[in-house]
Design a protein around this motif. Sequence first.
Motif, PDB file in Angstrom:
ATOM      1  N   ARG A 136       2.863  26.051  15.152  1.00 55.21           N
ATOM      2  CA  ARG A 136       3.182  24.878  15.754  1.00 55.21           C
ATOM      3  C   ARG A 136       4.688  24.689  15.782  1.00 55.21           C
ATOM      4  O   ARG A 136       5.369  25.402  15.101  1.00 55.21           O
ATOM      5  N   PHE A 137       5.276  23.443  16.271  1.00 55.13           N
ATOM      6  CA  PHE A 137       6.585  23.462  16.086  1.00 55.13           C
ATOM      7  C   PHE A 137       7.065  21.862  15.921  1.00 55.13           C
ATOM      8  O   PHE A 137       6.173  20.891  16.305  1.00 55.13           O
ATOM      9  N   ASN A 160       9.699  19.243  16.675  1.00 54.47           N
ATOM     10  CA  ASN A 160      10.718  18.998  17.821  1.00 54.47           C
ATOM     11  C   ASN A 160      12.336  19.143  17.252  1.00 54.47           C
ATOM     12  O   ASN A 160      12.398  18.505  16.248  1.00 54.47           O
ATOM     13  N   PRO A 212      12.797  22.884  24.697  1.00 52.40           N
ATOM     14  CA  PRO A 212      11.937  23.639  24.521  1.00 52.40           C
ATOM     15  C   PRO A 212      12.177  25.185  24.020  1.00 52.40           C
ATOM     16  O   PRO A 212      13.473  25.138  23.383  1.00 52.40           O
ATOM     17  N   LEU A 229       1.948  24.266  21.490  1.00 50.31           N
ATOM     18  CA  LEU A 229       2.785  23.289  21.679  1.00 50.31           C
ATOM     19  C   LEU A 229       2.291  21.843  22.605  1.00 50.31           C
ATOM     20  O   LEU A 229       3.082  21.601  23.201  1.00 50.31           O
ATOM     21  N   GLY A 283       5.181  17.888  23.188  1.00 50.09           N
ATOM     22  CA  GLY A 283       5.572  19.193  22.485  1.00 50.09           C
ATOM     23  C   GLY A 283       7.041  19.494  22.961  1.00 50.09           C
ATOM     24  O   GLY A 283       7.754  18.882  23.563  1.00 50.09           O
ATOM     25  N   PRO A 284       7.626  20.570  22.299  1.00 54.71           N
ATOM     26  CA  PRO A 284       8.926  20.734  22.553  1.00 54.71           C
ATOM     27  C   PRO A 284       9.129  21.124  24.042  1.00 54.71           C
ATOM     28  O   PRO A 284       8.579  22.259  24.614  1.00 54.71           O
ATOM     29  N   GLY A 313       4.197  20.851  25.656  1.00 59.98           N
ATOM     30  CA  GLY A 313       5.453  21.435  25.412  1.00 59.98           C
ATOM     31  C   GLY A 313       5.862  22.744  26.277  1.00 59.98           C
ATOM     32  O   GLY A 313       4.931  22.961  27.226  1.00 59.98           O
ATOM     33  N   ILE A 354       7.443  27.055  26.457  1.00 62.45           N
ATOM     34  CA  ILE A 354       7.858  28.093  25.792  1.00 62.45           C
ATOM     35  C   ILE A 354       8.058  29.437  26.789  1.00 62.45           C
ATOM     36  O   ILE A 354       7.201  29.456  27.799  1.00 62.45           O
ATOM     37  N   ALA A 399      -0.522  24.650  25.671  1.00 56.06           N
ATOM     38  CA  ALA A 399       0.570  23.564  25.910  1.00 56.06           C
ATOM     39  C   ALA A 399      -0.058  22.561  26.564  1.00 56.06           C
ATOM     40  O   ALA A 399       0.400  21.987  27.681  1.00 56.06           O
TER      41      ALA A 399
END
Length: 419
Positions: free
Chosen positions: A90-91, A93, A99, A116, A131-132, A214, A216, A232
């Motif tokens: 996971r990320f 932000n 992104p 994401l 998400g990012p 997000g 990617i 996502a």
Amino acid sequence: MQLSRMLGVMPVALVSVATMTASAQIIIPANNLGTDGGFNPFQNTTVALGAAAVGSWQQAGDGRGVYDQEKWAVIYKYTSVSIPANVTVRFANHPSGAPVVWLVSGDVTINGSIDLSGTNGSSFAGNPPGGPGGFSGGKGIPSPRSDGFGPGGGGQAGNNAGEGGGYGTFGVSQTAGEVGGYVYGTAELIPLMGGSGGGGSGETGNLAGGGGGGAILIVATGRITVNGSIIANGGSASGGCCNSSGGGSGGGIRLVSDTLTGSTTGALSAVGGSTSSPGGFGRIRTEANVDSLPALGNPVRSRATVGTTAKLWPDASAPKVTAVSLGNKPLPSDPRGLFTFGNTDVELNSATPAVLQINCENVPLNATVQVRIVPVTQNQNETRIDATFQSGSFTSSTWRATLPISDGVSAFSVSVIMP
């Protein structure tokens, strides 16, 4: 974005022909590939995007990635990626909400999961983050409710329900004959961006809208194998049949490699968050010269060949819009869109209408340059205003719009709607 080959048979002889599928390597037009090393997590991992160095995406990495303001992306240059089964990545932000881009000089194998997804809105007291690369959902009552954020942010239906955010498809509205958040972006996912937030509910109970999924981009010179999942999804929201908040829209997944493969357990998902007002689908794009991945994606992925060289960013001739100043105060070149006093991108002295100056490049003069204003700390719905052309040409033009300014914090975004 099929190659067909005709085999002629000579009548004089019987010829036996065997064919083999050979894996080649594509070119990633980037410097310093591999300088972030290999990414091989052995347990559940959250990647801190905010730790990335600030600079050009072409510079060498040190394992933390690089945040490029102009590209609006956090870029990693790995030698290889291997995510084991039962491991989820996971990320957290980046402050800009950018992104994620992985440029991989070897192969990518995903047996676990990359997640994401946007934050669920149920009983969330603030604005649930996307998400990012995605955008936040709107707050619900008793906090001052707000609409969702992003180009396709969900508004509010006539019965106080929040609308679903839009992206690849419209979000859902509970008002008959209406849609929720708008459609935006491209099937190619150039530029790379995620989903928009769902609108907060006007009923009590902290029924915030879900955050947008997000985004990617994964580019590998050789092979990408998906036996696990890349997710996502938009954040879900909650509420009954008539007063729910809106779900965030699905985000963006783009995979580019010479060979794309995987097992029947592989999955790509960018769906909207579920509620009575769900978010719209996101976008999934795959580009490979050899594509044997069984997963069609949800929504169904857009497919193309990649050729020899991966395209990473929009062309120099692509449309570009920049908000320059508001009320004669300059706007930052890297806005953060934060919603708390003292952390905003610009502060005005009075709640009176203010002129927004906008610069456009490669935009037709009969296009619509539209500003969307979303109050954050007041119980008010969004406002959309079309900017007025001032001067210039297709190559470079200036526009302006007079924005209503309320006490408190508001957020605005500028979009170009092509004719």
